[in-house]
Design a protein around this motif. Structure first.
Motif, PDB file in Angstrom:
ATOM      1  N   LEU A  79       0.830  -1.202   0.000  1.00 46.15           N
ATOM      2  CA  LEU A  79       0.000   0.000   0.000  1.00 46.15           C
ATOM      3  C   LEU A  79       0.864   1.251   0.000  1.00 46.15           C
ATOM      4  O   LEU A  79       1.944   1.270   0.603  1.00 46.15           O
ATOM      5  N   GLY A  80       0.390   2.303  -0.615  1.00 41.65           N
ATOM      6  CA  GLY A  80       1.105   3.574  -0.568  1.00 41.65           C
ATOM      7  C   GLY A  80       1.091   4.169   0.827  1.00 41.65           C
ATOM      8  O   GLY A  80       2.085   4.711   1.305  1.00 41.65           O
ATOM      9  N   LEU A  81      -0.061   4.052   1.503  1.00 42.60           N
ATOM     10  CA  LEU A  81      -0.237   4.612   2.848  1.00 42.60           C
ATOM     11  C   LEU A  81      -1.132   3.693   3.665  1.00 42.60           C
ATOM     12  O   LEU A  81      -2.199   3.290   3.204  1.00 42.60           O
ATOM     13  N   PHE A  82      -0.687   3.375   4.880  1.00 45.64           N
ATOM     14  CA  PHE A  82      -1.494   2.603   5.822  1.00 45.64           C
ATOM     15  C   PHE A  82      -1.687   3.424   7.080  1.00 45.64           C
ATOM     16  O   PHE A  82      -0.722   3.800   7.738  1.00 45.64           O
ATOM     17  N   VAL A  83      -2.942   3.753   7.402  1.00 43.03           N
ATOM     18  CA  VAL A  83      -3.276   4.435   8.649  1.00 43.03           C
ATOM     19  C   VAL A  83      -4.150   3.481   9.442  1.00 43.03           C
ATOM     20  O   VAL A  83      -5.225   3.079   8.981  1.00 43.03           O
ATOM     21  N   PHE A  97      -0.088   9.616  -5.157  1.00 45.50           N
ATOM     22  CA  PHE A  97       0.072   8.171  -5.011  1.00 45.50           C
ATOM     23  C   PHE A  97      -0.157   7.523  -6.375  1.00 45.50           C
ATOM     24  O   PHE A  97      -1.154   7.783  -7.015  1.00 45.50           O
ATOM     25  N   SER A  98       0.781   6.656  -6.801  1.00 46.04           N
ATOM     26  CA  SER A  98       0.593   5.948  -8.068  1.00 46.04           C
ATOM     27  C   SER A  98       1.394   4.650  -8.075  1.00 46.04           C
ATOM     28  O   SER A  98       2.453   4.538  -7.450  1.00 46.04           O
ATOM     29  N   ASN A  99       0.863   3.666  -8.801  1.00 44.88           N
ATOM     30  CA  ASN A  99       1.546   2.396  -9.066  1.00 44.88           C
ATOM     31  C   ASN A  99       2.047   1.683  -7.818  1.00 44.88           C
ATOM     32  O   ASN A  99       3.120   1.072  -7.835  1.00 44.88           O
ATOM     33  N   ASN A 100       1.290   1.758  -6.719  1.00 36.76           N
ATOM     34  CA  ASN A 100       1.610   1.013  -5.525  1.00 36.76           C
ATOM     35  C   ASN A 100       0.812  -0.280  -5.502  1.00 36.76           C
ATOM     36  O   ASN A 100      -0.235  -0.382  -6.139  1.00 36.76           O
TER      37      ASN A 100
END
Length: 102
Positions: A79-83, A97-100
């Motif tokens: 994942l690009g970002l995990f919260v 965010f792209s291509n994650n």
């Protein structure tokens, strides 16, 4: 110190684990950090137990007041970002965010 830090203008690339992991461990406080104007790319291989490029999470500590602003997050295996669910006081703005992975 896990609080009141600024991470700015860096290339965080090709790490086996996340590029940035803001994690509050047992008995610690992680607050007031700013992640701004960074490129985070090619991190967190699929075999990693932490499959994300940027993590904001708690493993028993106190977490809040993080700012994630104007970063380029691309080409990461996870994942690009995990919260983490239940996390409050996080500002996420103007990031690309792209291509994650998923």
């Amino acid at each position: 110190n896990g609080s009141d830090n600024t991470i700015s203008g860096n290339l965080l690339a090709d790490n086996l684990s996340p590029g940035v992991d803001l994690v509050a461990g047992i008995g610690t406080t992680v607050a007031g950090n700013v992640l701004v104007n960074n490129t985070i790319s090619g991190n967190s291989t699929l075999g990693s137990i932490e499959p994300f490029a940027i993590g904001v999470r708690s493993t028993g500590g106190t977490l809040g007041g993080q700012t994630i602003d104007r970063n380029i997050v691309t080409g990461n295996a996870g994942l690009g970002l995990f919260v983490e669910a239940g996390t409050a006081g996080i500002t996420i703005t103007r990031n690309a965010f792209s291509n994650n992975g998923a």
